[in-house]
Design an enzyme around this catalytic site. Structure first.
Site, short mmCIF file in Angstrom:
data_model
loop_
_atom_site.label_atom_id
_atom_site.label_comp_id
_atom_site.label_asym_id
_atom_site.label_seq_id
_atom_site.Cartn_x
_atom_site.Cartn_y
_atom_site.Cartn_z
N SER A 53 0.83 -1.21 0.00
CA SER A 53 0.00 0.00 0.00
C SER A 53 0.86 1.25 0.00
O SER A 53 1.97 1.27 0.56
CB SER A 53 -0.86 -0.03 1.26
OG SER A 53 -1.46 1.21 1.47
N TYR A 61 -2.23 -1.25 10.86
CA TYR A 61 -2.46 -1.75 9.50
C TYR A 61 -1.28 -1.39 8.59
O TYR A 61 -0.71 -2.23 7.91
CB TYR A 61 -3.77 -1.18 8.93
CG TYR A 61 -3.82 -1.22 7.43
CD1 TYR A 61 -4.10 -2.41 6.75
CD2 TYR A 61 -3.56 -0.07 6.67
CE1 TYR A 61 -4.10 -2.44 5.37
CE2 TYR A 61 -3.57 -0.10 5.29
CZ TYR A 61 -3.84 -1.28 4.63
OH TYR A 61 -3.82 -1.32 3.27
N LYS A 93 1.91 -3.69 6.61
CA LYS A 93 2.37 -3.65 5.21
C LYS A 93 3.88 -3.43 5.15
O LYS A 93 4.58 -4.07 4.37
CB LYS A 93 1.63 -2.55 4.43
CG LYS A 93 0.14 -2.82 4.23
CD LYS A 93 -0.12 -4.07 3.40
CE LYS A 93 -1.58 -4.38 3.26
NZ LYS A 93 -1.87 -5.71 2.67
C1 UD1 Z 1 -6.34 4.43 3.57
C2 UD1 Z 1 -4.91 4.07 3.30
C3 UD1 Z 1 -4.81 2.93 2.34
C4 UD1 Z 1 -5.65 1.79 2.82
C5 UD1 Z 1 -7.07 2.24 2.95
C6 UD1 Z 1 -7.88 1.08 3.49
C7 UD1 Z 1 -3.35 5.92 3.40
C8 UD1 Z 1 -2.69 7.03 2.64
N1 UD1 Z 1 -4.20 5.18 2.72
O1 UD1 Z 1 -6.82 5.11 2.46
O2 UD1 Z 1 -3.49 2.50 2.25
O3 UD1 Z 1 -5.56 0.72 1.93
O4 UD1 Z 1 -7.13 3.32 3.88
O5 UD1 Z 1 -9.06 1.46 4.08
O6 UD1 Z 1 -3.11 5.69 4.56
N2 UD1 Z 1 -13.11 10.82 3.29
C9 UD1 Z 1 -14.12 11.73 3.56
N3 UD1 Z 1 -15.31 11.25 4.01
C10 UD1 Z 1 -15.55 9.91 4.20
C11 UD1 Z 1 -14.50 8.98 3.91
C12 UD1 Z 1 -13.29 9.48 3.47
O7 UD1 Z 1 -13.95 12.95 3.41
O8 UD1 Z 1 -16.65 9.54 4.64
C13 UD1 Z 1 -11.82 11.32 2.77
C14 UD1 Z 1 -10.64 10.97 3.66
O9 UD1 Z 1 -10.46 11.92 4.66
C15 UD1 Z 1 -9.50 10.94 2.61
C16 UD1 Z 1 -10.19 10.48 1.33
O10 UD1 Z 1 -11.58 10.72 1.55
O11 UD1 Z 1 -9.01 12.24 2.42
C17 UD1 Z 1 -9.97 9.01 1.04
O12 UD1 Z 1 -10.29 8.26 2.20
P1 UD1 Z 1 -10.40 6.66 2.19
O13 UD1 Z 1 -11.24 6.23 1.05
O14 UD1 Z 1 -10.80 6.24 3.56
O15 UD1 Z 1 -8.93 6.16 1.86
P2 UD1 Z 1 -7.52 6.53 2.55
O16 UD1 Z 1 -7.71 6.94 3.95
O17 UD1 Z 1 -6.81 7.45 1.64
#
Ligand code: UD1
Length: 340
Positions: free
Chosen positions: A126, A151, A155
């Site tokens: 990841s 987590y 990795k």
């Molecule tokens: C993270 C990990 C990734 C992992 C994944 C598994 C990092 C950089 N990435 O992804 O390696 O495989 O989790 O779950 O650590 N968001 C919102 N509202 C929501 C959900 C998310 O605003 O309800 C935003 C988050 O703040 C983020 C983006 O959307 O900025 C993506 O979030 P998400 O889909 O959870 O993935 P990561 O956190 O990037």
């Protein structure tokens, strides 16, 4: 026909990769404990490919169960290891559960690969290993920062376990693929992410909000140092990601690898903000999302996207699908799954 073991093959990325492998002419054996997936996924794969993969229900974190499984598949040519827990927040609450499952399963898989002489491994890593990188985009040589979550640490440790095992013996070759943010679903909508409980990830949350299952999408923070203030990620269509595995596999099977352990970033090379994702979803589906900006989510980084030039050059692979296509495919899958 090369025989490929896919651990975690009923999961989200595993099922799309199994489908891609079967469509490319490989024989696929799926092993999964169904802890976060459903056996019906096999029917989805059959609808798409015409072939129902051989399936073993096995807990790979259990040494004797794993040994029993490998006795059935000793003649496999390669193994792609997806089976792992993946929820960042849950790993902070239950670290031992994560270390036990994710590390024991890798150790058991490696030991049995050595014992049976299975020579090729692809590991699902990841971009989380980079943490908040100072320089963007990140290349495979960017520093590995101390993991923010158990987590993420599993990795990092897993990559080290593979590196050390391969250093000690030339019997196995491996490729680790560092995924950025996989989203979307197969174009048939027969397989996709399994929606159990309240989603943690952005895109399932968006599609469930659009479907009326969630009232509102919370945007976690708009005060980041990015053009629109929301956090940036590199969102890759899961079918593009699946194809990266076939490319990596071909490289190993055709003896094209340049060293016994190689690592590639698998993303699109482009960053998109949360606000852009929301806007793009609204544009491609015509659905207005109910959103609200709330505070930052603890542990989130501000921005990351991939330098994918190494994968393009060495794997001769490139992500082809746009953010809009990926979001639309996620929505079509959500509708099919819910019968909307
Ligand atoms: C993270 C990990 C990734 C992992 C994944 C598994 C990092 C950089 N990435 O992804 O390696 O495989 O989790 O779950 O650590 N968001 C919102 N509202 C929501 C959900 C998310 O605003 O309800 C935003 C988050 O703040 C983020 C983006 O959307 O900025 C993506 O979030 P998400 O889909 O959870 O993935 P990561 O956190 O990037």
């Amino acid at each position: 026909m090369a025989k490929i073991i896919v651990t975690g093959g009923t999961g989200y990325i595993g099922s799309h990769t199994a489908t891609e492998l079967i469509n490319s002419g490989y024989e696929v054996i799926i092993v999964d404990n169904l802890s976060n997936s459903n056996i019906n996924v096999l029917d989805g794969i059959k609808k798409i490919t015409g072939i129902k993969p051989v399936f073993f229900k096995t807990n790979l974190a259990d040494a004797s169960e794993t040994k029993g499984f490998f006795n059935h598949v000793a003649d496999a040519d390669a193994l792609i290891h997806f089976a792992a827990y993946k929820a960042v927040g849950e790993s902070v609450k239950h670290p031992l559960k994560y270390y036990r499952n994710n590390l024991n399963s890798l150790l058991n898989v490696l030991e049995n690969m050595f014992e049976k002489g299975i020579k090729n491994l692809i590991f699902s890593s990841s971009c989380t290993v980079y943490g908040q990188a100072e320089n963007l985009p990140v290349t495979e040589l960017s520093p590995i920062l101390k993991a923010d979550s158990p987590y993420g640490n599993t990795k990092q440790i897993s990559e080290e376990i593979i590196r050390d095992s391969i250093k000690a013996s030339t019997q196995i070759k491996a490729i680790s693929l560092r995924y950025f943010n996989p989203i979307g679903a197969h174009e048939s909508a027969e397989i996709g992410e399994l929606p159990t409980g309240e989603p943690n990830n952005l895109v399932p949350y968006i599609t469930q909000t659009a479907a009326g299952i969630r009232e509102q999408l919370k945007i976690f923070g708009n005060d980041y140092n990015t053009p629109d203030g929301t956090a940036i990620r590199d969102y890759i269509h899961v079918t593009d990601l699946a194809k990266a595995h076939t490319a990596a596999l071909q490289r190993l099977l055709n003896l094209e690898n340049k060293s016994n352990y190689e690592i590639f970033n698998i993303g699109t090379g482009e960053g998109n903000s949360v606000a852009e994702v929301v806007r793009t979803f609204e544009k491609v589906t015509g659905i207005k999302l109910n959103t609200k900006v709330v505070g930052r989510r603890p542990g989130d980084i501000e921005k990351i996207w991939a330098d994918v030039s190494l994968a393009e050059k060495e794997l001769k692979w490139k992500a082809e699908k746009s953010l809009g296509e990926a979001l639309l495919s996620a929505w079509i899958r959500e509708k099919k799954y819910r019968g909307i």
